[in-house]
Design a protein around this motif. Structure first.
Motif, PDB file in Angstrom:
ATOM      1  N   GLY A 295       0.785  -1.318   0.011  1.00 25.16           N
ATOM      2  CA  GLY A 295      -0.105   0.017  -0.013  1.00 25.16           C
ATOM      3  C   GLY A 295       0.857   1.159  -0.073  1.00 25.16           C
ATOM      4  O   GLY A 295       0.188   2.341  -0.053  1.00 25.16           O
ATOM      5  N   SER A 296       2.109   1.282  -0.009  1.00 29.22           N
ATOM      6  CA  SER A 296       2.922   2.382  -0.014  1.00 29.22           C
ATOM      7  C   SER A 296       2.728   3.327  -1.166  1.00 29.22           C
ATOM      8  O   SER A 296       2.890   2.719  -2.417  1.00 29.22           O
ATOM      9  CB  SER A 296       4.318   2.007  -0.046  1.00 29.22           C
ATOM     10  N   VAL A 297       2.489   4.396  -1.357  1.00 24.94           N
ATOM     11  CA  VAL A 297       2.286   5.478  -2.227  1.00 24.94           C
ATOM     12  C   VAL A 297       3.582   6.263  -2.233  1.00 24.94           C
ATOM     13  O   VAL A 297       3.547   7.193  -1.404  1.00 24.94           O
ATOM     14  CB  VAL A 297       0.983   6.094  -2.432  1.00 24.94           C
ATOM     15  N   ALA A 298       4.632   6.410  -2.941  1.00 23.07           N
ATOM     16  CA  ALA A 298       5.556   7.065  -2.876  1.00 23.07           C
ATOM     17  C   ALA A 298       5.244   8.591  -2.797  1.00 23.07           C
ATOM     18  O   ALA A 298       4.592   9.116  -3.333  1.00 23.07           O
ATOM     19  CB  ALA A 298       6.609   7.069  -4.211  1.00 23.07           C
ATOM     20  N   GLY A 299       5.982   9.239  -1.554  1.00 21.47           N
ATOM     21  CA  GLY A 299       5.955  10.593  -1.559  1.00 21.47           C
ATOM     22  C   GLY A 299       4.976  11.170  -0.588  1.00 21.47           C
ATOM     23  O   GLY A 299       4.552  12.094  -0.569  1.00 21.47           O
ATOM     24  N   THR A 300       3.989   9.898  -0.129  1.00 16.37           N
ATOM     25  CA  THR A 300       2.718  10.269   0.620  1.00 16.37           C
ATOM     26  C   THR A 300       2.897   9.585   2.071  1.00 16.37           C
ATOM     27  O   THR A 300       3.911   9.040   2.641  1.00 16.37           O
ATOM     28  CB  THR A 300       1.735   9.505   0.166  1.00 16.37           C
ATOM     29  N   THR A 301       2.238  10.379   3.127  1.00 18.94           N
ATOM     30  CA  THR A 301       2.144   9.855   4.461  1.00 18.94           C
ATOM     31  C   THR A 301       0.575   9.549   4.724  1.00 18.94           C
ATOM     32  O   THR A 301      -0.282  10.488   4.514  1.00 18.94           O
ATOM     33  CB  THR A 301       2.477  10.988   5.412  1.00 18.94           C
ATOM     34  N   ALA A 302       0.332   8.162   5.171  1.00 20.58           N
ATOM     35  CA  ALA A 302      -0.898   7.855   5.491  1.00 20.58           C
ATOM     36  C   ALA A 302      -1.173   7.454   6.880  1.00 20.58           C
ATOM     37  O   ALA A 302      -0.245   6.682   7.237  1.00 20.58           O
ATOM     38  CB  ALA A 302      -1.556   6.594   4.460  1.00 20.58           C
ATOM     39  N   LEU A 303      -2.200   7.451   7.329  1.00 21.85           N
ATOM     40  CA  LEU A 303      -2.620   7.011   8.644  1.00 21.85           C
ATOM     41  C   LEU A 303      -3.377   5.800   8.423  1.00 21.85           C
ATOM     42  O   LEU A 303      -4.567   5.964   7.968  1.00 21.85           O
ATOM     43  CB  LEU A 303      -3.566   7.826   9.566  1.00 21.85           C
ATOM     44  N   ILE A 304      -2.979   4.376   8.736  1.00 21.00           N
ATOM     45  CA  ILE A 304      -3.872   3.303   8.453  1.00 21.00           C
ATOM     46  C   ILE A 304      -4.021   2.429   9.745  1.00 21.00           C
ATOM     47  O   ILE A 304      -3.041   1.916  10.216  1.00 21.00           O
ATOM     48  CB  ILE A 304      -2.988   2.325   7.634  1.00 21.00           C
ATOM     49  N   GLY A 305      -5.228   2.734  10.180  1.00 20.68           N
ATOM     50  CA  GLY A 305      -5.520   2.032  11.624  1.00 20.68           C
ATOM     51  C   GLY A 305      -4.693   2.364  12.625  1.00 20.68           C
ATOM     52  O   GLY A 305      -4.436   1.508  13.527  1.00 20.68           O
ATOM     53  N   GLY A 306      -4.391   3.636  12.518  1.00 23.87           N
ATOM     54  CA  GLY A 306      -3.668   4.228  13.788  1.00 23.87           C
ATOM     55  C   GLY A 306      -2.250   4.175  13.528  1.00 23.87           C
ATOM     56  O   GLY A 306      -1.308   4.549  14.397  1.00 23.87           O
ATOM     57  N   VAL A 307      -1.670   3.389  12.599  1.00 25.63           N
ATOM     58  CA  VAL A 307      -0.315   3.339  12.008  1.00 25.63           C
ATOM     59  C   VAL A 307       0.056   4.313  11.277  1.00 25.63           C
ATOM     60  O   VAL A 307      -0.647   4.561  10.139  1.00 25.63           O
ATOM     61  CB  VAL A 307       0.119   1.905  11.848  1.00 25.63           C
ATOM     62  N   THR A 308       1.098   5.374  11.340  1.00 25.77           N
ATOM     63  CA  THR A 308       1.467   6.260  10.481  1.00 25.77           C
ATOM     64  C   THR A 308       2.564   5.534   9.428  1.00 25.77           C
ATOM     65  O   THR A 308       3.820   5.147   9.763  1.00 25.77           O
ATOM     66  CB  THR A 308       2.342   7.346  11.076  1.00 25.77           C
ATOM     67  N   LEU A 309       2.057   5.514   8.281  1.00 29.11           N
ATOM     68  CA  LEU A 309       2.893   4.875   6.989  1.00 29.11           C
ATOM     69  C   LEU A 309       3.584   6.171   6.368  1.00 29.11           C
ATOM     70  O   LEU A 309       2.877   6.788   5.470  1.00 29.11           O
ATOM     71  CB  LEU A 309       1.948   3.916   6.135  1.00 29.11           C
ATOM     72  N   ILE A 310       4.754   6.333   6.444  1.00 29.77           N
ATOM     73  CA  ILE A 310       5.469   7.277   5.632  1.00 29.77           C
ATOM     74  C   ILE A 310       6.274   6.684   4.384  1.00 29.77           C
ATOM     75  O   ILE A 310       7.376   5.833   4.655  1.00 29.77           O
ATOM     76  CB  ILE A 310       6.691   8.015   6.526  1.00 29.77           C
ATOM     77  N   ALA A 311       6.010   6.918   3.140  1.00 29.36           N
ATOM     78  CA  ALA A 311       6.315   6.151   1.965  1.00 29.36           C
ATOM     79  C   ALA A 311       7.510   7.217   1.547  1.00 29.36           C
ATOM     80  O   ALA A 311       7.197   8.128   0.444  1.00 29.36           O
ATOM     81  CB  ALA A 311       5.361   5.954   0.989  1.00 29.36           C
ATOM     82  N   ALA A 312       8.717   7.001   2.091  1.00 29.63           N
ATOM     83  CA  ALA A 312       9.735   7.938   1.507  1.00 29.63           C
ATOM     84  C   ALA A 312      10.791   7.608   0.904  1.00 29.63           C
ATOM     85  O   ALA A 312      11.873   7.115   1.214  1.00 29.63           O
ATOM     86  CB  ALA A 312      10.096   8.629   2.971  1.00 29.63           C
ATOM     87  N   GLY A 313      10.572   7.449  -0.534  1.00 28.40           N
ATOM     88  CA  GLY A 313      11.485   6.869  -1.536  1.00 28.40           C
ATOM     89  C   GLY A 313      12.743   7.782  -1.907  1.00 28.40           C
ATOM     90  O   GLY A 313      13.512   7.303  -2.595  1.00 28.40           O
ATOM     91  N   ASN A 314      12.555   9.102  -1.557  1.00 33.57           N
ATOM     92  CA  ASN A 314      13.560  10.002  -2.031  1.00 33.57           C
ATOM     93  C   ASN A 314      14.311  11.003  -0.797  1.00 33.57           C
ATOM     94  O   ASN A 314      13.891  11.980  -0.891  1.00 33.57           O
ATOM     95  CB  ASN A 314      13.216  10.782  -3.050  1.00 33.57           C
ATOM     96  N   LEU A 315      14.245  10.448   0.136  1.00 37.02           N
ATOM     97  CA  LEU A 315      14.818  11.155   1.480  1.00 37.02           C
ATOM     98  C   LEU A 315      16.157  11.910   1.281  1.00 37.02           C
ATOM     99  O   LEU A 315      16.330  12.878   1.695  1.00 37.02           O
ATOM    100  CB  LEU A 315      14.876  10.339   2.759  1.00 37.02           C
TER     101      LEU A 315
END
Length: 374
Positions: A295-315
């Motif tokens: 479910g990672s979408v590059a460049g986005t931050t999502a809250l999924i069921g209380g978990v913060t998912l940071i899709a950071a492919g170009n840090l």
């Protein structure tokens, strides 16, 4: 006199620049001319006046394309069709993931040099290793991003209100980025555990002072030092072991990649759902084809069921001064060994040269293009 051009990066959210003023100064000392596109370094806080002071000429994009023998970049420029026969393009061109542009560059008579094809196991290639230099930056920043997103403290704290336990951090993948993430999270005071399928990488984790997560059977690395792609059975065993372990951690940083292939999914949706609310996952492998987290979408931050998912492919691009400085040093080292006519008998030049004299000369890229044409 050879003239090296520096193009302004056009990709979204890209703040790096291929050559810094210090690198320009060193090229001028070698007798090389440098032509820099106006404001090429502005987003990395390198101003035009700094480039002029270093001995570069400044001009618009048209002038850089027209007046340069060699053009430098990070990502392939969107207007690469402006390159003319006999020019050389050097950057992180990713031809194994996206081979089609190589065919067009070959047809245009452009020599394409891709730093991401560098043989990382060669000791003399290490100063040119841009993947390593950028991964170092990304791994460091991943730990900082995770600490900022996490709602608790990373270190153990003794306060008047009682003792606060340290964050439990898991880093999946112990390559350059993973080891830097481990080291940085430990400096921030977290209790860190690392995981990698390669036995030698597990030894590297131990050397940082972190614990090693035992999950699945060790797998020997491929010849380029990366973990090879797992078989279906190996992948299933790994998934079962990781799913049972990941939910125990407050922060998970994923860094696993296989060159030229889609990143392996290490954290499926079910595992993400099992994590505690307030947990943080930073996916460094997130890109156009997905990442290590389902479910990672590059460049986005999502809250999924209380978990913060940071899709950071170009840090690395978020630390443009440090990343640009390191990348420029890699380019300087490569430019010092490149010959005007690529020497395909030299193992470094043969490895990084994708196209030359109207042909795709890199065997792996040529094979991909021929397979796509069938």
């Amino acid at each position: 006199m050879t003239t090296v051009g520096v193009l302004r990066e056009t990709a979204d959210h890209e703040r790096r620049v291929a050559l810094t003023p210090d690198a320009v100064r060193r090229l001028r000392e070698r007798g090389t001319g440098v032509l820099v596109e106006s404001e090429a370094g502005a987003r990395a806080w390198f101003g035009d006046e700094q480039y002029r002071a270093a001995g570069a000429e400044l001009g618009d994009r048209d002038r850089v394309y027209a007046g340069s023998d060699v053009l430098t970049c990070l990502a392939p420029p969107a207007d690469a069709d402006r390159l003319r026969r006999g020019q050389t393009l050097i950057g992180l061109l990713a031809p194994l993931a996206h081979p089609e542009p190589a065919g067009r560059l070959a047809a245009a008579g452009v020599t394409a040099i891709s730093l991401d094809l560098l043989p990382r196991t060669l000791s003399r290639a290490q100063p040119m290793d841009a993947l390593t230099s950028q991964a170092n930056v990304a791994g460091y920043k991943a730990a900082i991003v995770a600490a900022e997103a996490y709602g608790g403290y990373f270190p153990l704290l003794m306060t008047a209100a009682g003792t606060v336990r340290p964050a439990q951090v898991l880093v999946l993948g112990a390559g350059v980025a993973g080891l830097q993430a481990i080291a940085t999270a430990r400096r921030l005071g977290a209790v860190v555990t690392g995981y990698d399928v390669r036995p030698q990488a597990r030894a590297d984790i131990v050397s940082t002072g972190a614990a090693v997560l035992e999950a699945g059977h060790p797998v020997a690395a491929s010849g380029d030092g990366y973990a090879r792609a797992l078989t279906e059975q190996e992948s299933a065993e790994q998934q079962r072991a990781l799913q049972a372990a990941v939910a125990r951690f407050d922060v998970v940083i994923t860094t696993a990649q296989v060159p030229g292939r889609r990143p392996p999914v290490l954290v499926p949706a079910a595992t993400l759902a099992a994590m505690r609310p307030g947990s943080v996952v930073v996916d460094l492998a997130a890109g156009p084809d997905g990442g290590n987290v389902e479910g990672s979408v590059a460049g986005t931050t999502a809250l999924i069921g209380g978990v913060t998912l940071i899709a950071a492919g170009n840090l690395a691009a978020t630390m443009p001064q440090a990343a640009s400085t390191a990348y420029a040093k890699n380019l300087l080292a490569l430019l010092a060994v490149l010959t005007p006519e690529p020497d395909l008998g030299d193992e470094i030049q043969a490895a990084v040269t994708v196209t030359h004299a109207g042909r795709v000369v890199h065997p792996a890229v040529r094979q991909l293009l021929e397979g796509a044409a069938l």
